[in-house]
Design a protein around this motif. Structure first.
Motif, PDB file in Angstrom:
ATOM      1  N   MET A   1       0.849  -1.284   0.175  1.00 22.42           N
ATOM      2  CA  MET A   1      -0.120   0.101   0.059  1.00 22.42           C
ATOM      3  C   MET A   1       0.838   1.217  -0.013  1.00 22.42           C
ATOM      4  N   ARG A   2       0.337   2.257  -0.862  1.00 23.26           N
ATOM      5  CA  ARG A   2       1.285   3.387  -0.961  1.00 23.26           C
ATOM      6  C   ARG A   2       0.625   4.605  -0.478  1.00 23.26           C
ATOM      7  N   ILE A   3       1.018   5.497   0.175  1.00 23.14           N
ATOM      8  CA  ILE A   3       0.094   6.706   0.660  1.00 23.14           C
ATOM      9  C   ILE A   3       0.750   7.994   0.376  1.00 23.14           C
ATOM     10  N   GLU A   4       0.207   8.987  -0.558  1.00 18.81           N
ATOM     11  CA  GLU A   4       0.642  10.119  -0.525  1.00 18.81           C
ATOM     12  C   GLU A   4      -0.298  11.244   0.061  1.00 18.81           C
ATOM     13  N   VAL A   5       0.467  12.295   0.529  1.00 18.99           N
ATOM     14  CA  VAL A   5      -0.280  13.144   1.297  1.00 18.99           C
ATOM     15  C   VAL A   5       0.120  14.633   0.643  1.00 18.99           C
ATOM     16  N   ALA A   6      -0.638  15.699   0.303  1.00 25.13           N
ATOM     17  CA  ALA A   6      -0.260  16.795  -0.409  1.00 25.13           C
ATOM     18  C   ALA A   6      -1.057  17.879   0.514  1.00 25.13           C
ATOM     19  N   ILE A   7      -0.736  19.257   0.414  1.00 27.68           N
ATOM     20  CA  ILE A   7      -1.329  20.195   1.232  1.00 27.68           C
ATOM     21  C   ILE A   7      -1.343  21.310   0.110  1.00 27.68           C
ATOM     22  N   ARG A   8      -2.662  21.665  -0.180  1.00 29.24           N
ATOM     23  CA  ARG A   8      -2.858  22.887  -0.948  1.00 29.24           C
ATOM     24  C   ARG A   8      -3.742  23.949  -0.549  1.00 29.24           C
ATOM     25  N   GLY A   9      -3.797  25.184  -1.306  1.00 29.19           N
ATOM     26  CA  GLY A   9      -4.613  26.145  -0.592  1.00 29.19           C
ATOM     27  C   GLY A   9      -5.950  25.889  -0.976  1.00 29.19           C
ATOM     28  N   GLY A  10      -6.810  26.429   0.063  1.00 31.06           N
ATOM     29  CA  GLY A  10      -8.347  26.101  -0.086  1.00 31.06           C
ATOM     30  C   GLY A  10      -9.087  25.930   1.312  1.00 31.06           C
ATOM     31  N   LEU A  11     -10.435  25.417   1.376  1.00 32.63           N
ATOM     32  CA  LEU A  11     -10.954  25.253   2.618  1.00 32.63           C
ATOM     33  C   LEU A  11     -10.328  24.226   3.395  1.00 32.63           C
ATOM     34  N   PRO A  12     -10.237  24.341   4.776  1.00 30.30           N
ATOM     35  CA  PRO A  12      -9.434  23.532   5.724  1.00 30.30           C
ATOM     36  C   PRO A  12     -10.360  22.193   5.470  1.00 30.30           C
ATOM     37  N   GLY A  13      -9.584  21.061   5.422  1.00 32.42           N
ATOM     38  CA  GLY A  13     -10.582  19.728   5.281  1.00 32.42           C
ATOM     39  C   GLY A  13      -9.430  18.690   4.990  1.00 32.42           C
ATOM     40  N   LEU A  14     -10.000  17.451   5.237  1.00 32.42           N
ATOM     41  CA  LEU A  14      -8.910  16.224   4.541  1.00 32.42           C
ATOM     42  C   LEU A  14      -9.828  15.186   3.690  1.00 32.42           C
ATOM     43  N   HIS A  15      -9.220  15.234   2.654  1.00 27.64           N
ATOM     44  CA  HIS A  15     -10.066  14.485   1.565  1.00 27.64           C
ATOM     45  C   HIS A  15      -9.267  13.149   1.236  1.00 27.64           C
ATOM     46  N   ILE A  16      -9.578  12.090   1.470  1.00 31.34           N
ATOM     47  CA  ILE A  16      -8.880  10.893   1.161  1.00 31.34           C
ATOM     48  C   ILE A  16      -9.601  10.337   0.008  1.00 31.34           C
ATOM     49  N   PHE A  17      -8.952   9.710  -0.966  1.00 26.79           N
ATOM     50  CA  PHE A  17      -9.006   8.945  -2.085  1.00 26.79           C
ATOM     51  C   PHE A  17      -8.423   7.442  -2.330  1.00 26.79           C
ATOM     52  N   GLY A  18      -9.110   6.884  -2.901  1.00 28.85           N
ATOM     53  CA  GLY A  18      -8.532   5.395  -3.178  1.00 28.85           C
ATOM     54  C   GLY A  18      -9.181   4.559  -2.230  1.00 28.85           C
ATOM     55  N   VAL A  19     -10.008   4.861  -1.459  1.00 26.20           N
ATOM     56  CA  VAL A  19     -11.066   3.881  -0.523  1.00 26.20           C
ATOM     57  C   VAL A  19     -12.380   4.211  -0.720  1.00 26.20           C
ATOM     58  N   ALA A  20     -13.417   3.411  -0.281  1.00 28.71           N
ATOM     59  CA  ALA A  20     -14.820   3.552  -0.193  1.00 28.71           C
ATOM     60  C   ALA A  20     -15.208   5.127   0.333  1.00 28.71           C
ATOM     61  N   PRO A  21     -15.966   5.942  -0.152  1.00 31.02           N
ATOM     62  CA  PRO A  21     -16.235   7.231   0.342  1.00 31.02           C
ATOM     63  C   PRO A  21     -16.724   7.050   1.740  1.00 31.02           C
ATOM     64  N   SER A  22     -17.457   6.207   2.313  1.00 31.94           N
ATOM     65  CA  SER A  22     -17.792   6.063   3.774  1.00 31.94           C
ATOM     66  C   SER A  22     -16.440   5.989   4.792  1.00 31.94           C
ATOM     67  N   VAL A  23     -15.409   5.083   4.205  1.00 28.33           N
ATOM     68  CA  VAL A  23     -14.338   4.861   4.836  1.00 28.33           C
ATOM     69  C   VAL A  23     -13.749   6.221   5.152  1.00 28.33           C
ATOM     70  N   ALA A  24     -13.481   6.779   3.647  1.00 25.47           N
ATOM     71  CA  ALA A  24     -12.870   8.009   3.633  1.00 25.47           C
ATOM     72  C   ALA A  24     -13.303   9.074   4.554  1.00 25.47           C
ATOM     73  N   ARG A  25     -14.587   9.082   4.564  1.00 20.71           N
ATOM     74  CA  ARG A  25     -15.268  10.284   5.507  1.00 20.71           C
ATOM     75  C   ARG A  25     -14.864  10.025   7.025  1.00 20.71           C
ATOM     76  N   ASN A  26     -15.049   8.790   7.185  1.00 20.09           N
ATOM     77  CA  ASN A  26     -14.879   8.173   8.959  1.00 20.09           C
ATOM     78  C   ASN A  26     -13.441   8.385   9.112  1.00 20.09           C
ATOM     79  N   THR A  27     -12.855   8.019   8.503  1.00 20.50           N
ATOM     80  CA  THR A  27     -11.092   8.109   8.725  1.00 20.50           C
ATOM     81  C   THR A  27     -10.455   9.446   8.656  1.00 20.50           C
TER      82      THR A  27
END
Ligand SMILES: [Zn+2]
Length: 479
Positions: A1-27
């Motif tokens: 498994m490979r994890i990439e994290v980037a920080i960009r300008g915009g509203l504060p929040g954490l968006h996770i891709f590559g997993v089911a949307p519900s898992v991403a939201r909870n995590t």
């Protein structure tokens, strides 16, 4: 498994891709809460995390690796992201790392992926690891990620193909069972006799079932390759599966089926343990469906034109209350069920599987003659293990084919054979042979060449008639 994290300008929040949307939201929510509760400032920008090659089995354990990557991205000096060390675990909202279930399996997997150590929270004080597994490094809180890396825990490595000593695999201090319970547990674990454990709540039925699981012999080389193939992962080579279906499971869920045909819990438990907790709560037709696979060692599934045969070679262990109110066998409370109700209750649970369960064990919540010195249990395990392998039988005693019983399960003299014939006269052919196999196992545990009277009597104690007699007398001692 490979994890990439980037920080960009915009509203504060954490968006996770590559997993089911519900898992991403909870995590994402858990990680944000954990950061805030741990006093780590959340960036006032948008954080994007991409998870590649996601393994669904690890969905729940992504919190810690993600948090580690995010902290590194924010400029923190994170210990444990160096090569050779991994991170795995789920956090609660305050940032505390939860204990890792099935730790030996994850550590074995990490070892195969080339990790020397893994930061995780392991509850068990003594872990038994497969050869080549990663060593666990304890981590309890998100804040520990900045602390210097703790030394890896010393763990015992499983010697290949020999049962590990009890004190290495079990917390023996909490196991207060009497001698006959231990002997039954060893017979179940080492010789693959199916077992039903009956008793009041709190008597330690589930604990005993789990102890049996931990005592299962290490997989032979042949079993290892089947295990790896079965799960599709090399990490599971040393790991016998433990399947514990809920009592609401359907027949298809247990046996398999559907379109296209999919394996059920039975096949997933192959070469491991199928644990049926609260067996009385299962639907009768679901238990009925177990009969054929337990007999033939195979699951037969057909759907339209297709016909599939899947192997089923598992340890089957069930637990249940011994009476409708559940108090039979309790030392402090009196069971008010009549003997007739208890008998019909037992028949309802046992009915479908009566002659498939080799061992029927009744435990009380205060066992009378608790076995304190477990070295004797160790000795039984070794004797049994040696006997089954040295004699080149090629099978676990519980699975010896009928044709070889005459040869292998010989009685010491005619008297013993006569008692066997008389006591089993009213039992089915299958159950009669089951008792003979079990007597062989008890003889092996004592290092005896032939089945002696004491071994036969011990096996008969677990036959349905005798065991329900014991249960009926269950709480005779309560005033
Ligand atoms: Zn009762």
């Amino acid at each position: 498994m490979r994890i990439e994290v980037a920080i960009r300008g915009g509203l504060p929040g954490l968006h996770i891709f590559g997993v089911a949307p519900s898992v991403a939201r909870n995590t994402a929510e858990r990680i944000r809460c954990a950061f805030q509760m741990s006093g780590i400032k959340w960036p006032y920008r948008t954080v994007v995390a991409e998870i590649g090659d996601h393994d669904p089995a690890l969905t729940d354990l992504l919190d810690l690796p993600l948090a580690g990557c995010l902290l590194a991205c924010l400029g923190y000096q994170v210990n444990g992201l160096q090569s050779g060390n991994g991170l795995l675990g789920r956090m609660n909202l305050s940032g505390r790392v939860q204990t890792l279930e099935e730790a030996p399996r994850h550590l074995a997997g990490a070892g195969i992926l080339g990790y020397e150590s893994l930061q995780c929270n392991t509850a068990e004080a003594r872990l038994l690891l497969a050869p080549g597994a990663a060593r666990p490094r304890p981590i309890n809180h998100l804040n520990d990620l900045f602390a210097p890396l703790p030394p890896p825990l010393e763990c015992d490595v499983a010697p290949p193909l020999m049962p590990a000593s009890l004190s290495n695999i079990l917390d023996t201090a909490v196991l207060n069972y009497s001698r006959h319970v231990w002997r039954a547990a060893v017979a179940c674990a080492e010789a693959r006799h199916s077992m039903l454990i009956l008793g009041p709540p709190g008597a330690g039925k589930s604990l005993l079932a789990q102890s049996v699981y931990y005592m299962l012999p290490p997989p032979s080389e042949k079993e290892q390759s089947v295990l790896a193939l079965q799960s599709g992962s090399e990490a599971d080579r040393f790991h016998r599966p433990l399947r514990r279906p809920h009592h609401s499971i359907t027949r298809t869920g247990l046996i398999g089926g559907g379109s296209p045909v999919r394996p059920g819990e039975l096949s997933r438990s192959s070469h491991g343990m199928l644990l049926l907790d609260e067996m009385g709560e299962f639907q009768r037709q679901v238990l009925q469906a177990l009969r054929e696979p337990m007999e033939s060692g195979e699951v037969h599934l057909s759907r339209g034109q297709s016909f599939v045969r899947l192997p089923f070679r598992s340890w089957v262990v069930g637990t249940s209350n011994a009476c409708p109110c559940g108090l039979r066998g309790s030392a402090n409370k009196r069971c008010l069920c009549t003997d007739a109700t208890v008998e019909s209750y037992l028949m309802r649970i046992l009915g479908p599987l009566q002659d498939r369960m080799d061992l029927q064990l009744f435990i009380q919540d205060q066992e009378l003659d608790v076995l304190d010195d477990l070295s004797v249990v160790e000795q039984w395990r070794c004797e049994l293990w040696k006997a089954q392998r040295q004699s080149e039988r090629g099978y676990y005693n519980g699975e010896l084919p009928d044709a070889s019983l005459e040869q292998i399960c010989r009685f010491e003299n005619e008297r013993v054979e006569l008692v066997w014939k008389e006591e089993c006269a009213e039992l089915s052919h299958r159950k009669r042979n089951g008792i003979r196999r079990l007597a062989r196992t008890f003889a092996d545990m004592s290092g005896a060449a032939w089945i002696q009277m004491e071994h036969l009597l011990e096996a008969l104690r677990h036959a349905p008639a005798a065991s329900s007699q014991i249960i009926l007398q269950g709480n005779a001692k309560v005033p």
